[in-house]
Design an enzyme around this catalytic site. Structure first.
Site, PDB file in Angstrom:
ATOM      1  N   SER A 150       0.856  -1.190   0.000  1.00  0.00           N
ATOM      2  CA  SER A 150       0.000   0.000   0.000  1.00  0.00           C
ATOM      3  C   SER A 150       0.887   1.234   0.000  1.00  0.00           C
ATOM      4  O   SER A 150       1.997   1.194   0.544  1.00  0.00           O
ATOM      5  CB  SER A 150      -0.880   0.024   1.268  1.00  0.00           C
ATOM      6  OG  SER A 150      -1.480   1.296   1.425  1.00  0.00           O
ATOM      7  N   TYR A 163      -1.809  -0.694  10.232  1.00  0.00           N
ATOM      8  CA  TYR A 163      -1.916  -1.247   8.864  1.00  0.00           C
ATOM      9  C   TYR A 163      -0.721  -0.795   8.028  1.00  0.00           C
ATOM     10  O   TYR A 163      -0.070  -1.605   7.355  1.00  0.00           O
ATOM     11  CB  TYR A 163      -3.226  -0.754   8.244  1.00  0.00           C
ATOM     12  CG  TYR A 163      -3.404  -1.055   6.775  1.00  0.00           C
ATOM     13  CD1 TYR A 163      -3.886  -2.292   6.340  1.00  0.00           C
ATOM     14  CD2 TYR A 163      -3.126  -0.085   5.807  1.00  0.00           C
ATOM     15  CE1 TYR A 163      -4.071  -2.549   4.983  1.00  0.00           C
ATOM     16  CE2 TYR A 163      -3.312  -0.336   4.454  1.00  0.00           C
ATOM     17  CZ  TYR A 163      -3.784  -1.567   4.041  1.00  0.00           C
ATOM     18  OH  TYR A 163      -3.964  -1.813   2.704  1.00  0.00           O
ATOM     19  N   LYS A 167       2.313  -2.979   6.176  1.00  0.00           N
ATOM     20  CA  LYS A 167       2.594  -2.927   4.745  1.00  0.00           C
ATOM     21  C   LYS A 167       4.028  -2.465   4.477  1.00  0.00           C
ATOM     22  O   LYS A 167       4.658  -2.892   3.503  1.00  0.00           O
ATOM     23  CB  LYS A 167       1.588  -2.015   4.043  1.00  0.00           C
ATOM     24  CG  LYS A 167       0.145  -2.544   4.060  1.00  0.00           C
ATOM     25  CD  LYS A 167       0.000  -3.828   3.248  1.00  0.00           C
ATOM     26  CE  LYS A 167      -1.461  -4.205   3.017  1.00  0.00           C
ATOM     27  NZ  LYS A 167      -1.630  -5.407   2.198  1.00  0.00           N
TER      28      LYS A 167
HETATM   29  N1  LIG Z   1      -8.519  -0.936  -1.808  1.00  0.00           N
HETATM   30  C1  LIG Z   1      -7.507  -0.115  -1.556  1.00  0.00           C
HETATM   31  O1  LIG Z   1      -7.653   1.124  -1.604  1.00  0.00           O
HETATM   32  C2  LIG Z   1      -6.163  -0.679  -1.220  1.00  0.00           C
HETATM   33  C3  LIG Z   1      -5.096   0.216  -1.136  1.00  0.00           C
HETATM   34  C4  LIG Z   1      -3.830  -0.278  -0.829  1.00  0.00           C
HETATM   35  C5  LIG Z   1      -3.663  -1.629  -0.629  1.00  0.00           C
HETATM   36  N2  LIG Z   1      -4.730  -2.485  -0.698  1.00  0.00           N
HETATM   37  C6  LIG Z   1      -4.471  -3.907  -0.471  1.00  0.00           C
HETATM   38  O2  LIG Z   1      -5.012  -4.649  -1.548  1.00  0.00           O
HETATM   39  C7  LIG Z   1      -5.319  -5.977  -1.118  1.00  0.00           C
HETATM   40  C8  LIG Z   1      -6.712  -6.356  -1.586  1.00  0.00           C
HETATM   41  O3  LIG Z   1      -7.635  -5.489  -0.950  1.00  0.00           O
HETATM   42  P1  LIG Z   1      -9.038  -5.092  -1.587  1.00  0.00           P
HETATM   43  O4  LIG Z   1      -9.129  -3.639  -1.426  1.00  0.00           O
HETATM   44  O5  LIG Z   1      -9.227  -5.697  -2.901  1.00  0.00           O
HETATM   45  O6  LIG Z   1     -10.019  -5.777  -0.511  1.00  0.00           O
HETATM   46  P2  LIG Z   1     -11.480  -6.426  -0.621  1.00  0.00           P
HETATM   47  O7  LIG Z   1     -12.217  -5.885  -1.782  1.00  0.00           O
HETATM   48  O8  LIG Z   1     -12.055  -6.301   0.732  1.00  0.00           O
HETATM   49  O9  LIG Z   1     -11.165  -7.957  -0.946  1.00  0.00           O
HETATM   50  C9  LIG Z   1     -10.458  -8.725  -0.033  1.00  0.00           C
HETATM   51  C10 LIG Z   1     -10.375 -10.160  -0.533  1.00  0.00           C
HETATM   52  O10 LIG Z   1      -9.573 -10.912   0.362  1.00  0.00           O
HETATM   53  C11 LIG Z   1     -10.317 -11.983   0.930  1.00  0.00           C
HETATM   54  N3  LIG Z   1      -9.840 -12.116   2.293  1.00  0.00           N
HETATM   55  C12 LIG Z   1      -9.955 -11.236   3.311  1.00  0.00           C
HETATM   56  N4  LIG Z   1      -9.351 -11.705   4.410  1.00  0.00           N
HETATM   57  C13 LIG Z   1      -8.812 -12.899   4.075  1.00  0.00           C
HETATM   58  C14 LIG Z   1      -8.052 -13.878   4.765  1.00  0.00           C
HETATM   59  N5  LIG Z   1      -7.739 -13.723   6.051  1.00  0.00           N
HETATM   60  N6  LIG Z   1      -7.701 -14.995   4.095  1.00  0.00           N
HETATM   61  C15 LIG Z   1      -8.020 -15.177   2.792  1.00  0.00           C
HETATM   62  N7  LIG Z   1      -8.722 -14.288   2.090  1.00  0.00           N
HETATM   63  C16 LIG Z   1      -9.119 -13.161   2.722  1.00  0.00           C
HETATM   64  C17 LIG Z   1     -11.777 -11.582   0.760  1.00  0.00           C
HETATM   65  O11 LIG Z   1     -12.662 -12.689   0.677  1.00  0.00           O
HETATM   66  P3  LIG Z   1     -13.376 -13.318   1.990  1.00  0.00           P
HETATM   67  O12 LIG Z   1     -13.972 -12.170   2.726  1.00  0.00           O
HETATM   68  O13 LIG Z   1     -14.366 -14.300   1.462  1.00  0.00           O
HETATM   69  O14 LIG Z   1     -12.279 -13.991   2.741  1.00  0.00           O
HETATM   70  C18 LIG Z   1     -11.707 -10.865  -0.577  1.00  0.00           C
HETATM   71  O15 LIG Z   1     -11.674 -11.787  -1.633  1.00  0.00           O
HETATM   72  C19 LIG Z   1      -5.121  -5.974   0.406  1.00  0.00           C
HETATM   73  O16 LIG Z   1      -3.860  -6.512   0.732  1.00  0.00           O
HETATM   74  C20 LIG Z   1      -5.145  -4.494   0.758  1.00  0.00           C
HETATM   75  O17 LIG Z   1      -4.449  -4.212   1.945  1.00  0.00           O
HETATM   76  C21 LIG Z   1      -5.977  -2.038  -0.992  1.00  0.00           C
END
Ligand SMILES: NC(=O)c1ccc[n+]([C@@H]2O[C@H](COP(=O)([O-])OP(=O)(O)OC[C@H]3O[C@@H](n4cnc5c(N)ncnc54)[C@H](OP(=O)(O)O)[C@@H]3O)[C@@H](O)[C@H]2O)c1
Length: 259
Positions: A150, A163, A167
């Protein structure tokens, strides 16, 4: 077809039932890879795999959904072994699953919650990489690991310091693993800015205009923006890139200066 060609390659994407992981699984499969996506919930993983499969032409790779908690080493091993048992190889691991349950000052946190954040965001990518190596990652051609960090790893923010620290540790871990795993496996990270997903809803829903105003490219990110960066770092054409961190944020890091 897409910009990339992963025909004949196999990928594991953690946290692939929605958001960035879903978009990544879809792009890799559309580019020819056989993909196993994971989620904690089996039905959600299955649904995602089916939806992606239904949207792709016959020439695309296969997509399978499976339940696997990111913090479970046995599940990591089972998923990676299954990838090799069913396709004969494992080429790409995307450590995407992440969590953000600890809000507020870092000195005002339940240690158990802090441990959970680091377990999912920092330790799990190392555990899954170890499982992938044991299963055979990079034994047929070079392997590629892409860790989703992130931009919070690279700056200071109030409220989500735990968090961001997890990261930042992941970015460091990426470089360390790149040093340890070459030439068999390349290891790189992506630092997304604010992307339109459920995890980050508090950062953009109801005030998307505010985020857009400090984003030089004048929009928040879409999951496909990050999927593209993952595919780039996993592609054979980037075979001399390892230990790198790619910021994909529409300029948010530089855009916040002066605000
Ligand atoms: N969105 C942003 O703005 C942003 C920015 C920087 C970094 N990120 C990073 O990007 C990555 C993806 O995030 P996202 O924004 O796409 O989140 P999201 O839309 O909430 O999706 C999260 C995914 O991970 C799964 N998941 C959650 N906890 C889990 C666990 N303990 N074990 C296995 N699967 C798990 C969820 O499915 P289930 O709930 O069914 O498990 C879902 O498929 C993360 O590492 C996040 O920190 C996101």
């Amino acid at each position: 077809m897409t910009t990339y060609d992963f025909t004949g390659r196999t990928a594991v994407v953690t946290g692939g039932s929605r958001g960035i992981g879903y978009a990544t699984a879809a792009l890799l499969a559309a580019s020819g890879a056989d993909v196993i996506l994971t989620a904690r919930d089996a039905a959600r993983a299955d649904d995602a795999a089916r939806t992606i499969t239904d949207s792709l032409p016959d020439s695309a790779g296969s997509v399978t959904g499976t339940a696997a908690h990111a913090a479970d080493p046995a599940a990591a091993r089972a998923v990676c072994d299954t990838a090799v048992d069913t396709t004969g190889r494992l080429d790409i691991l995307v450590n995407n699953a992440g969590t953000n349950p600890a809000y507020g000052p870092v000195t005002d946190q339940d240690p158990a919650l802090v441990a959970k954040v680091f377990e999912i965001n920092t330790t799990a990518p190392a555990v899954w990489t170890a499982a992938a190596l044991a299963a055979g990652l990079g034994t047929v051609g070079t392997g590629a690991v892409v860790n989703i960090a992130s931009i919070g790893a690279l700056t200071m923010e109030d409220g989500i310091g735990v968090y961001n620290a997890s990261k930042a540790a992941l970015v460091h871990l990426t470089r360390q693993m790149a040093r340890e795993l070459g030439p068999r496996v390349r290891v790189n990270s992506v630092c997304p800015g604010v992307v339109r997903t459920r995890l980050s809803e508090a950062l953009w829903r109801d005030h998307e205009d505010t985020v857009t105003a400090v984003t030089p490219l004048a929009r928040i990110g879409e999951p496909s923006d990050i999927a593209d960066a993952v595919a780039f770092l996993a592609a054979p054409s980037t075979s001399w890139i390892t230990g790198a961190n790619l910021v994909v944020d529409g300029g948010q890091l530089v855009g916040t200066v002066g605000h």
